[in-house]
Design a protein around this motif. Structure first.
Motif, PDB file in Angstrom:
ATOM      1  N   PRO A 120       0.263  -1.019   0.116  1.00  0.00           N
ATOM      2  CA  PRO A 120      -0.170  -0.075  -0.143  1.00  0.00           C
ATOM      3  C   PRO A 120       0.662   1.063   0.515  1.00  0.00           C
ATOM      4  CG  PRO A 120      -0.049  -0.341   2.017  1.00  0.00           C
ATOM      5  CD  PRO A 120       1.403  -1.697   0.812  1.00  0.00           C
ATOM      6  N   PRO A 121       0.528   2.417  -0.101  1.00  0.00           N
ATOM      7  CA  PRO A 121       0.689   3.621   0.190  1.00  0.00           C
ATOM      8  C   PRO A 121       1.699   3.555   1.448  1.00  0.00           C
ATOM      9  CG  PRO A 121      -1.041   3.641  -1.483  1.00  0.00           C
ATOM     10  CD  PRO A 121      -0.744   2.520  -0.699  1.00  0.00           C
ATOM     11  N   GLY A 122       2.624   5.079   1.301  1.00  0.00           N
ATOM     12  CA  GLY A 122       2.991   4.790   2.674  1.00  0.00           C
ATOM     13  C   GLY A 122       2.417   5.731   3.652  1.00  0.00           C
ATOM     14  N   LEU A 123       1.582   6.383   3.478  1.00  0.00           N
ATOM     15  CA  LEU A 123       0.195   6.819   3.989  1.00  0.00           C
ATOM     16  C   LEU A 123       1.349   8.385   4.846  1.00  0.00           C
ATOM     17  CD1 LEU A 123      -2.219   4.733   5.376  1.00  0.00           C
ATOM     18  CD2 LEU A 123      -2.052   5.942   3.093  1.00  0.00           C
ATOM     19  N   GLU A 124       1.768   8.174   4.113  1.00  0.00           N
ATOM     20  CA  GLU A 124       3.266   9.786   4.710  1.00  0.00           C
ATOM     21  C   GLU A 124       2.220  10.555   5.647  1.00  0.00           C
ATOM     22  OE1 GLU A 124       4.098   8.539   1.887  1.00  0.00           O
ATOM     23  OE2 GLU A 124       6.058   8.086   1.634  1.00  0.00           O
ATOM     24  N   THR A 125       1.447  11.224   4.306  1.00  0.00           N
ATOM     25  CA  THR A 125       0.637  12.728   5.002  1.00  0.00           C
ATOM     26  C   THR A 125       0.321  12.214   6.131  1.00  0.00           C
ATOM     27  OG1 THR A 125       1.221  13.076   2.463  1.00  0.00           O
ATOM     28  CG2 THR A 125      -0.671  14.055   4.085  1.00  0.00           C
ATOM     29  N   LEU A 126      -1.006  10.931   6.135  1.00  0.00           N
ATOM     30  CA  LEU A 126      -1.949  10.769   7.159  1.00  0.00           C
ATOM     31  C   LEU A 126      -0.601  10.823   9.231  1.00  0.00           C
ATOM     32  CD1 LEU A 126      -4.397   7.762   6.019  1.00  0.00           C
ATOM     33  CD2 LEU A 126      -5.099  10.179   6.502  1.00  0.00           C
ATOM     34  N   ALA A 127       0.690  10.286   8.306  1.00  0.00           N
ATOM     35  CA  ALA A 127       1.162  10.195   9.344  1.00  0.00           C
ATOM     36  C   ALA A 127       1.854  11.424   9.891  1.00  0.00           C
ATOM     37  CB  ALA A 127       2.590   9.307   8.857  1.00  0.00           C
ATOM     38  N   ARG A 128       2.015  12.355   9.078  1.00  0.00           N
ATOM     39  CA  ARG A 128       2.246  13.645   9.718  1.00  0.00           C
ATOM     40  C   ARG A 128       1.605  14.365  10.193  1.00  0.00           C
ATOM     41  NH1 ARG A 128       4.257  16.792   4.056  1.00  0.00           N
ATOM     42  NH2 ARG A 128       4.399  18.562   5.550  1.00  0.00           N
ATOM     43  N   VAL A 129      -0.057  14.190   9.449  1.00  0.00           N
ATOM     44  CA  VAL A 129      -1.373  14.509  10.504  1.00  0.00           C
ATOM     45  C   VAL A 129      -1.677  14.448  11.589  1.00  0.00           C
ATOM     46  CG1 VAL A 129      -3.659  14.590   9.912  1.00  0.00           C
ATOM     47  CG2 VAL A 129      -2.767  15.813   7.843  1.00  0.00           C
ATOM     48  N   ALA A 130      -1.427  13.323  11.823  1.00  0.00           N
ATOM     49  CA  ALA A 130      -1.134  12.166  13.153  1.00  0.00           C
ATOM     50  C   ALA A 130      -0.351  12.966  14.303  1.00  0.00           C
ATOM     51  CB  ALA A 130      -0.834  10.897  13.275  1.00  0.00           C
ATOM     52  N   THR A 131       1.006  13.590  13.920  1.00  0.00           N
ATOM     53  CA  THR A 131       1.770  14.084  14.741  1.00  0.00           C
ATOM     54  C   THR A 131       1.647  15.848  15.059  1.00  0.00           C
ATOM     55  OG1 THR A 131       3.617  14.549  12.698  1.00  0.00           O
ATOM     56  CG2 THR A 131       3.816  11.984  14.341  1.00  0.00           C
ATOM     57  N   ASN A 132       1.136  16.059  13.493  1.00  0.00           N
ATOM     58  CA  ASN A 132       0.698  18.011  13.650  1.00  0.00           C
ATOM     59  C   ASN A 132      -0.441  17.627  13.234  1.00  0.00           C
ATOM     60  OD1 ASN A 132       0.647  20.958  13.683  1.00  0.00           O
ATOM     61  ND2 ASN A 132       2.526  20.155  12.360  1.00  0.00           N
ATOM     62  N   PRO A 133      -1.981  18.639  13.892  1.00  0.00           N
ATOM     63  CA  PRO A 133      -2.837  18.394  13.266  1.00  0.00           C
ATOM     64  C   PRO A 133      -3.163  19.505  12.651  1.00  0.00           C
ATOM     65  CG  PRO A 133      -3.506  17.453  15.339  1.00  0.00           C
ATOM     66  CD  PRO A 133      -1.585  17.468  15.717  1.00  0.00           C
ATOM     67  N   LEU A 134      -2.408  20.383  12.651  1.00  0.00           N
ATOM     68  CA  LEU A 134      -2.315  21.785  12.022  1.00  0.00           C
ATOM     69  C   LEU A 134      -2.584  21.333  11.236  1.00  0.00           C
ATOM     70  CD1 LEU A 134      -3.308  24.592  12.538  1.00  0.00           C
ATOM     71  CD2 LEU A 134      -0.463  25.010  13.268  1.00  0.00           C
ATOM     72  N   LEU A 135      -1.793  21.129  10.707  1.00  0.00           N
ATOM     73  CA  LEU A 135      -1.343  20.339   9.063  1.00  0.00           C
ATOM     74  C   LEU A 135      -2.715  20.176   7.969  1.00  0.00           C
ATOM     75  CD1 LEU A 135       0.196  20.138   6.899  1.00  0.00           C
ATOM     76  CD2 LEU A 135       0.866  17.643   7.074  1.00  0.00           C
ATOM     77  N   PHE A 238     -13.959  19.112  -3.422  1.00  0.00           N
ATOM     78  CA  PHE A 238     -12.813  19.860  -2.260  1.00  0.00           C
ATOM     79  C   PHE A 238     -12.400  18.649  -1.011  1.00  0.00           C
ATOM     80  CE2 PHE A 238     -13.038  19.977   2.586  1.00  0.00           C
ATOM     81  CZ  PHE A 238     -11.419  19.968   2.740  1.00  0.00           C
ATOM     82  N   THR A 239     -14.072  17.372  -1.012  1.00  0.00           N
ATOM     83  CA  THR A 239     -13.733  16.257  -0.598  1.00  0.00           C
ATOM     84  C   THR A 239     -12.781  15.294  -1.330  1.00  0.00           C
ATOM     85  OG1 THR A 239     -15.338  15.359  -0.965  1.00  0.00           O
ATOM     86  CG2 THR A 239     -15.738  16.107   0.671  1.00  0.00           C
ATOM     87  N   TYR A 240     -12.606  14.822  -2.401  1.00  0.00           N
ATOM     88  CA  TYR A 240     -11.686  14.413  -3.444  1.00  0.00           C
ATOM     89  C   TYR A 240     -10.320  14.627  -3.120  1.00  0.00           C
ATOM     90  CZ  TYR A 240      -9.216  12.955  -7.367  1.00  0.00           C
ATOM     91  OH  TYR A 240      -8.775  12.235  -8.665  1.00  0.00           O
ATOM     92  N   ASN A 241     -10.360  16.452  -3.548  1.00  0.00           N
ATOM     93  CA  ASN A 241      -9.224  16.615  -3.675  1.00  0.00           C
ATOM     94  C   ASN A 241      -7.956  16.290  -2.200  1.00  0.00           C
ATOM     95  OD1 ASN A 241      -8.611  18.045  -5.556  1.00  0.00           O
ATOM     96  ND2 ASN A 241      -8.661  19.571  -5.529  1.00  0.00           N
ATOM     97  N   LEU A 242      -8.638  16.436  -0.794  1.00  0.00           N
ATOM     98  CA  LEU A 242      -8.719  15.756   0.584  1.00  0.00           C
ATOM     99  C   LEU A 242      -7.910  14.775   0.813  1.00  0.00           C
ATOM    100  CD1 LEU A 242      -7.686  17.053   3.475  1.00  0.00           C
ATOM    101  CD2 LEU A 242      -9.720  17.191   3.922  1.00  0.00           C
ATOM    102  N   SER A 243      -9.004  13.929   0.231  1.00  0.00           N
ATOM    103  CA  SER A 243      -9.133  12.458   0.714  1.00  0.00           C
ATOM    104  C   SER A 243      -7.776  11.591  -0.248  1.00  0.00           C
ATOM    105  CB  SER A 243     -10.260  11.592  -0.176  1.00  0.00           C
ATOM    106  OG  SER A 243     -11.090  12.161   0.797  1.00  0.00           O
ATOM    107  N   PHE A 244      -7.057  12.634  -1.289  1.00  0.00           N
ATOM    108  CA  PHE A 244      -5.947  12.362  -2.308  1.00  0.00           C
ATOM    109  C   PHE A 244      -5.125  12.850  -1.559  1.00  0.00           C
ATOM    110  CE2 PHE A 244      -3.577  12.206  -6.288  1.00  0.00           C
ATOM    111  CZ  PHE A 244      -3.869  11.421  -6.621  1.00  0.00           C
ATOM    112  N   GLY A 245      -5.279  14.179  -0.597  1.00  0.00           N
ATOM    113  CA  GLY A 245      -3.735  14.575  -0.646  1.00  0.00           C
ATOM    114  C   GLY A 245      -3.175  13.682   0.426  1.00  0.00           C
ATOM    115  N   LEU A 246      -4.192  13.274   1.040  1.00  0.00           N
ATOM    116  CA  LEU A 246      -3.898  12.502   2.769  1.00  0.00           C
ATOM    117  C   LEU A 246      -3.654  10.808   2.528  1.00  0.00           C
ATOM    118  CD1 LEU A 246      -7.168  13.414   4.818  1.00  0.00           C
ATOM    119  CD2 LEU A 246      -4.493  13.985   5.132  1.00  0.00           C
ATOM    120  N   VAL A 247      -3.504  10.098   1.044  1.00  0.00           N
ATOM    121  CA  VAL A 247      -3.446   9.453   0.456  1.00  0.00           C
ATOM    122  C   VAL A 247      -1.782   8.909   0.298  1.00  0.00           C
ATOM    123  CG1 VAL A 247      -4.463   6.684  -0.467  1.00  0.00           C
ATOM    124  CG2 VAL A 247      -5.726   8.341   1.476  1.00  0.00           C
ATOM    125  N   TYR A 248      -2.097   9.829  -0.435  1.00  0.00           N
ATOM    126  CA  TYR A 248      -0.489  10.021  -1.216  1.00  0.00           C
ATOM    127  C   TYR A 248      -0.126  11.115  -1.238  1.00  0.00           C
ATOM    128  CZ  TYR A 248      -3.129   6.119  -4.120  1.00  0.00           C
ATOM    129  OH  TYR A 248      -3.242   5.108  -4.564  1.00  0.00           O
TER     130      TYR A 248
END
Length: 249
Positions: A120-135, A238-248
Motif C-alpha cells: 500500500p502507499p506509505g501514507l506519509e501525509t496521514l502520519a504527519r497529520v497524526a503528529t501535527n493536526p494543524l497540518l 474538495f473531499t476528493y482533493n483532500l482524500s487524495f492528498g491524505l492517501v498519497y
C-alpha cells in the motif's frame, strides 16, 4: 422555418457561442500564468513562482463569473451566487454522501491493493497529520481554495448548464471531462506539481485523463440532484482533493 424553430436555433447557437468564449477565457486566464511558470523551470513549492501558479488556477471560476456578468441579467447573477452559498439546497443525506464517498472509495482501493498482494502507499501525509493536526487545517484551507473554489464556479457553475442545454448529462460530463483534463496540461511541465512528478505520457498521465471521466460524471450527478448546486460541486471536489492528498504524498 417557423418563429419557434428560429428562436430555438438562435438559442442553441448562443449557448455554443457562450461556451466557446468561456473555454477560451478559462484556458487563456490560466495558461497566461502557468506557461511562464513552466518555462521558468523553478519549483513552485520553494520559489515565488507559487504566486502565478495559484493565480492561474482561478482561471475557470474567473471566466465563469465574467460570463455570468456579461448577461446583464440581475436575476441570473443572484441565482448564480445563490447556488454557491445556499447550503439548504443540499439535503443531509447528500451532505453525508459528499463527505464519505471518496474516503470510502480510497479505503476500498487500499483493501484491494492489500488483497492483491501489492504494497500500500506509505501514507506519509496521514502520519504527519497524526503528529501535527494543524497540518490538516492548512490542507483544508488550501484544498478548498485551489481547485474547488478556483474552478467550480466555471466548470459546473457556468459550463455544465450550457452543455446540458444541448446534450444529455452523460455526454455533457464527457465533454467537460475532456476540457477539464486539457486545461491541466501545462502542469505536467510545472516543477513541483503532482502532474510534473507523474510525467507527460507516462501511465499516471493517462490514468489522470481516464480518471477525470468518472469524477466529471459524479460531479454532474451531484450537481443536478441538488438543484444545480455549485456548493455541492465545490464540496465534492474538495473531499476528493483532500482524500487524495491524505492517501498519497
Amino acid at each position: 422555418m417557423d418563429k419557434t424553430n428560429r428562436t430555438n436555433v438562435r438559442t442553441k447557437e448562443s449557448t455554443v457561442g457562450n461556451l466557446l468564449i468561456f473555454v477560451v477565457l478559462a484556458y487563456g486566464l490560466t495558461w497566461l500564468f502557468w506557461i511562464p511558470t513552466a518555462l521558468s523551470g523553478q519549483d513552485v513549492n520553494t520559489t515565488a513562482w507559487i504566486v502565478p501558479y495559484v493565480l492561474g488556477g482561478f482561471g475557470p471560476s474567473a471566466a465563469g463569473v465574467v460570463m455570468i456578468y456579461r448577461t446583464r441579467d440581475k436575476e441570473k447573477r443572484r441565482g448564480f451566487w445563490g447556488r454557491l452559498v445556499d447550503f439548504k439546497r443540499i439535503s443531509a443525506g447528500w451532505y453525508g454522501f459528499i463527505v464519505l464517498i471518496f474516503p470510502l472509495l480510497w479505503a476500498v482501493s487500499l483493501l484491494l491493493t492489500r488483497l492483491l498482494g501489492n504494497p500500500p502507499p506509505g501514507l506519509e501525509t496521514l502520519a504527519r497529520v497524526a503528529t501535527n493536526p494543524l497540518l490538516l487545517v492548512v490542507m483544508a484551507v488550501t484544498g478548498i481554495l485551489t481547485g474547488p473554489l478556483s474552478e467550480e464556479l466555471g466548470w459546473r457553475g457556468f459550463a455544465l448548464d450550457r452543455l446540458q442545454a444541448r446534450w444529455s448529462p452523460l455526454l455533457s460530463s464527457l465533454i467537460l471531462a475532456l476540457l477539464w483534463w486539457g486545461w491541466h496540461l501545462p502542469l505536467f511541465f510545472v516543477k513541483g506539481t503532482a502532474q510534473y512528478t507523474w510525467g507527460l505520457g507516462d501511465l499516471a498521465f493517462w490514468l489522470f485523463m481516464v480518471g477525470s471521466v468518472p469524477l466529471s460524471i459524479l460531479l454532474t450527478w451531484v450537481y443536478n440532484q441538488n438543484g444545480r448546486s455549485i456548493l455541492a460541486a465545490v464540496l465534492l471536489h474538495f473531499t476528493y482533493n483532500l482524500s487524495f492528498g491524505l492517501v498519497y504524498p
